[in-house]
Write a protein that holds these residues in place. Sequence first.
Motif, mmCIF file in Angstrom:
data_model
loop_
_atom_site.group_PDB
_atom_site.id
_atom_site.type_symbol
_atom_site.label_atom_id
_atom_site.label_comp_id
_atom_site.label_asym_id
_atom_site.label_seq_id
_atom_site.Cartn_x
_atom_site.Cartn_y
_atom_site.Cartn_z
ATOM 1 N N GLY A 141 0.786 -1.231 0.000
ATOM 2 C CA GLY A 141 0.000 0.000 0.000
ATOM 3 C C GLY A 141 0.819 1.282 0.000
ATOM 4 N N GLU A 168 -2.858 5.050 7.995
ATOM 5 C CA GLU A 168 -1.559 5.316 8.590
ATOM 6 C C GLU A 168 -1.830 6.216 9.799
ATOM 7 N N ARG A 171 -2.444 9.752 8.620
ATOM 8 C CA ARG A 171 -3.329 10.087 7.505
ATOM 9 C C ARG A 171 -4.058 8.847 7.008
ATOM 10 N N SER A 280 4.759 -7.626 10.012
ATOM 11 C CA SER A 280 5.232 -7.066 8.749
ATOM 12 C C SER A 280 3.998 -6.606 7.989
ATOM 13 N N PRO A 309 5.042 -0.065 15.449
ATOM 14 C CA PRO A 309 5.713 -0.437 16.706
ATOM 15 C C PRO A 309 5.635 0.674 17.757
ATOM 16 N N ALA A 499 14.308 0.957 6.501
ATOM 17 C CA ALA A 499 13.315 0.471 7.469
ATOM 18 C C ALA A 499 12.850 -0.943 7.106
ATOM 19 N N LYS A 531 16.427 3.756 10.607
ATOM 20 C CA LYS A 531 15.957 2.955 9.463
ATOM 21 C C LYS A 531 17.039 2.116 8.804
ATOM 22 N N ARG A 561 8.059 10.748 -4.337
ATOM 23 C CA ARG A 561 6.898 10.348 -3.541
ATOM 24 C C ARG A 561 5.706 10.012 -4.450
ATOM 25 N N LYS A 571 13.698 11.885 1.168
ATOM 26 C CA LYS A 571 13.409 13.213 1.715
ATOM 27 C C LYS A 571 14.568 14.185 1.503
HETATM 28 N N1 COA Z 1 0.552 2.273 3.111
HETATM 29 C C1 COA Z 1 0.755 3.559 2.809
HETATM 30 N N2 COA Z 1 1.812 4.273 3.244
HETATM 31 C C2 COA Z 1 2.687 3.639 4.032
HETATM 32 C C3 COA Z 1 2.550 2.286 4.390
HETATM 33 C C4 COA Z 1 1.420 1.597 3.887
HETATM 34 N N3 COA Z 1 1.200 0.321 4.159
HETATM 35 N N4 COA Z 1 3.584 1.941 5.183
HETATM 36 C C5 COA Z 1 4.358 3.023 5.318
HETATM 37 N N5 COA Z 1 3.813 4.061 4.632
HETATM 38 C C6 COA Z 1 4.307 5.420 4.548
HETATM 39 C C7 COA Z 1 4.399 6.047 5.912
HETATM 40 O O1 COA Z 1 3.173 6.636 6.312
HETATM 41 C C8 COA Z 1 5.464 7.103 5.707
HETATM 42 O O2 COA Z 1 4.857 8.203 5.062
HETATM 43 P P1 COA Z 1 5.226 9.728 5.428
HETATM 44 O O3 COA Z 1 6.465 10.008 4.637
HETATM 45 O O4 COA Z 1 4.037 10.485 4.963
HETATM 46 O O5 COA Z 1 5.439 9.806 6.904
HETATM 47 C C9 COA Z 1 6.413 6.480 4.688
HETATM 48 O O6 COA Z 1 5.634 5.441 4.041
HETATM 49 C C10 COA Z 1 7.644 5.846 5.297
HETATM 50 O O7 COA Z 1 7.190 4.854 6.192
HETATM 51 P P2 COA Z 1 8.096 4.073 7.226
HETATM 52 O O8 COA Z 1 9.400 3.708 6.584
HETATM 53 O O9 COA Z 1 7.296 2.968 7.784
HETATM 54 O O10 COA Z 1 8.474 5.158 8.308
HETATM 55 P P3 COA Z 1 7.725 5.666 9.583
HETATM 56 O O11 COA Z 1 8.553 6.810 10.055
HETATM 57 O O12 COA Z 1 6.279 5.868 9.333
HETATM 58 O O13 COA Z 1 7.879 4.449 10.633
HETATM 59 C C11 COA Z 1 9.044 2.563 11.626
HETATM 60 C C12 COA Z 1 9.162 3.993 11.084
HETATM 61 C C13 COA Z 1 10.412 2.066 12.035
HETATM 62 C C14 COA Z 1 8.103 2.562 12.796
HETATM 63 C C15 COA Z 1 8.487 1.695 10.494
HETATM 64 O O14 COA Z 1 9.316 1.832 9.369
HETATM 65 C C16 COA Z 1 8.358 0.221 10.777
HETATM 66 O O15 COA Z 1 7.505 -0.246 11.507
HETATM 67 N N6 COA Z 1 9.192 -0.572 10.147
HETATM 68 C C17 COA Z 1 9.115 -2.025 10.177
HETATM 69 C C18 COA Z 1 9.188 -2.444 8.761
HETATM 70 C C19 COA Z 1 8.817 -3.846 8.522
HETATM 71 O O16 COA Z 1 8.117 -4.491 9.254
HETATM 72 N N7 COA Z 1 9.309 -4.320 7.388
HETATM 73 C C20 COA Z 1 8.964 -5.587 6.882
HETATM 74 C C21 COA Z 1 10.157 -6.331 6.433
HETATM 75 S S1 COA Z 1 10.364 -7.745 7.448
#
Ligand code: COA
Length: 628
Positions: A141, A168, A171, A280, A309, A499, A531, A561, A571
Amino acid sequence: MGYAQVYGQWQQDPEGFWMGAAGGIDWVKKPTKALDDSRAPLFEWFTDAQVNTCWNAVDRHVIAGRGKQPAIIHDSPVTGTKHVITYAELQERVSRLAGALKAKGIAKGDRVIIYMPMVPEALEAMLACARLGAIHSVVFGGFAANELAVRIDDCTPKAIIAASCGIEPSRTVHYKPLLDAAIDQATHKPDFCVIFQREQEVARLTPGRDVAWHEFQYGVTPADCTPVAGNHPAYILYTSGTTGAPKGVVRPTAGHLVALNWTMRAIYNCGAGDVFWAASDVGWVVGHSYICYAPLIAGCTTVVYEGKPVGTPDAAAFWRVINEHKVRSFFTAPTALRAIKRDDPEGKLVPKLPTLQALYLAGERADPDTIHWAQRHLKVPVIDHWWQTETGYAIAANPLGIEHLPVKIGSPSVAMPGFDVQVLDEGGHPVSPGTLGAIAIKLPLPPGTLPTLWNAEERFKKSYLNHFPGYYETGDAGYIDADGYLYIMARTDDVINVAGHRLSTGAMEEVLASHKDVAECAVIGVADELKGQSPLGFLCLNKGTNRPHDEVVKECVQLVRDQIGPVADFKRAVVVDRLPKTRSGKILRGTMVKIADSQPWKMPATIDDPAILDEITEALKSLGLARS
Ligand code: COA
Ligand code: AMP
């Protein structure tokens, strides 16, 4: 039997080993042979079998009397809801959904794209496709419309199943407009789309094309399981490679069933009735294998967690879920633990976790600080294991269900049966223990791993087989110590890991290069405390462009983006006059990474103009990088 004996057994008789593991699966027609090497170096497993994945993940557990056992627990702090689906309910829901898809023409071999957040309906859509022998392709997503369009054109789906929205913390993710934009952009058009309307946002349906999830299932005849051949593709999952075009990893049905079922006991030490949780997303391989398929094939209860988390509501969220649902084995990415550790460095929010047996980490390198923190506060074994979208399960691990081997921090432990892992020099010769090199796996790869890329056999050979004949090239570099423990140090290609998400710097460069003012660009992954890595762009502007640099940078950030999606987390970018290159014109990304990360570096002998690196260093300093 300990690990050494089990691994030895596999080495002595690989086919016998996997035929033995095949005993854990219900077959419509049993395989008479394990390996099909008639097209070597392309290999397939259990080709002459007939089997159905959904039967093994759902129906057989109901028949075995576990219909009342929870199959899926949906825990969603972002919507404030929790919901349990038993195996009997899952069977009913999946066979009805499959019946509705069948009534609209979906049959064995048809492709179906699934674009959904972390809701049980995402798993149900996957299982309904499997029930019909349709090939699903789940798209994460966090990808933008353009990425979805690329996948639509590559796998030409007959249908797309999507949710109206994702949530999210900051948002609502409007899936439906993204879906509409992707279909507009794609050359291929699906026959129809199924929209799962969430109460948080009800989407407007496109007449003649879209049907609503509940309405289109009304009054249909539930579908039975369609048997498929052992080598029938179960799904396609796109992953990042060196270029912008993602690679469609094909997952073969029978090998997937056999191998995943084997890992649930051998690696995760879980069986029927146990609660298993992989935090995940279904859009990633971890989500395919360990949120959906493996726990269900093994008759476990799987937790589908729609939250983060931290921040949903706090750094204790994971521990609440573990205790509330009695999770036995828990799987997450190191970056998630780093986020928790940052908010709760002393582990004050970690309660006693009486049901938890072990924590499993994968997706990126697990740094020692994070492992120590988890060991200290969770008080369970912390198991780092190494795998890739391509393999679908662990290449190296500490197989708790066989033997808990001594842990060496920084290593995902040892090769699993099926994988003969070797470290090679540039000439393709194995190096001695402790020596760094390219990590390769001797062919054939075991059951369940990718037999090819969707519609791209030549690309498969070029990406994985040609460089080291007789081996599969993992794209990772590292070494094996004298005890056989593996150390994964870096990628050998342009893939970065942000991340726990695998991203291609090449794909980001393609987007940046499309900006009207950008003449040339490079993207590198710089070290990031939370990350793991974070992308950073260098932009050289067209001659005569005299717009303010920060304006161009802002547009470029927005472009990535819009084109790749928020998940790219792009970023930061800087404008520079020139990029450092070798005399043959290759951009020296590795040197730029070392300078950015304040690591020792040597002036490359082949550099065209050493002075450029001074300019790059200054640009990095302006971003707070290159500190020494
Ligand atoms: N749908 C839409 N957007 C998503 C999304 C999804 N499923 N998952 C993440 N995004 C968006 C986030 O909202 C964020 O947007 P923003 O730039 O508007 O803030 C962007 O993608 C980056 O997301 P993320 O890398 O997840 O950063 P974060 O700062 O929101 O969260 C963590 C940081 C560490 C909490 C998060 O990265 C995390 O839980 N990581 C674990 C990853 C994981 O489980 N990976 C699976 C591999 S085993
Ligand atoms: P993906 O295909 O998204 O699962 O990403 C696979 C890549 O992530 C691997 O090739 C590695 O580069 C990295 N990776 C996965 N697990 C580990 C691990 N335990 N240690 C180090 N790197 C890992």
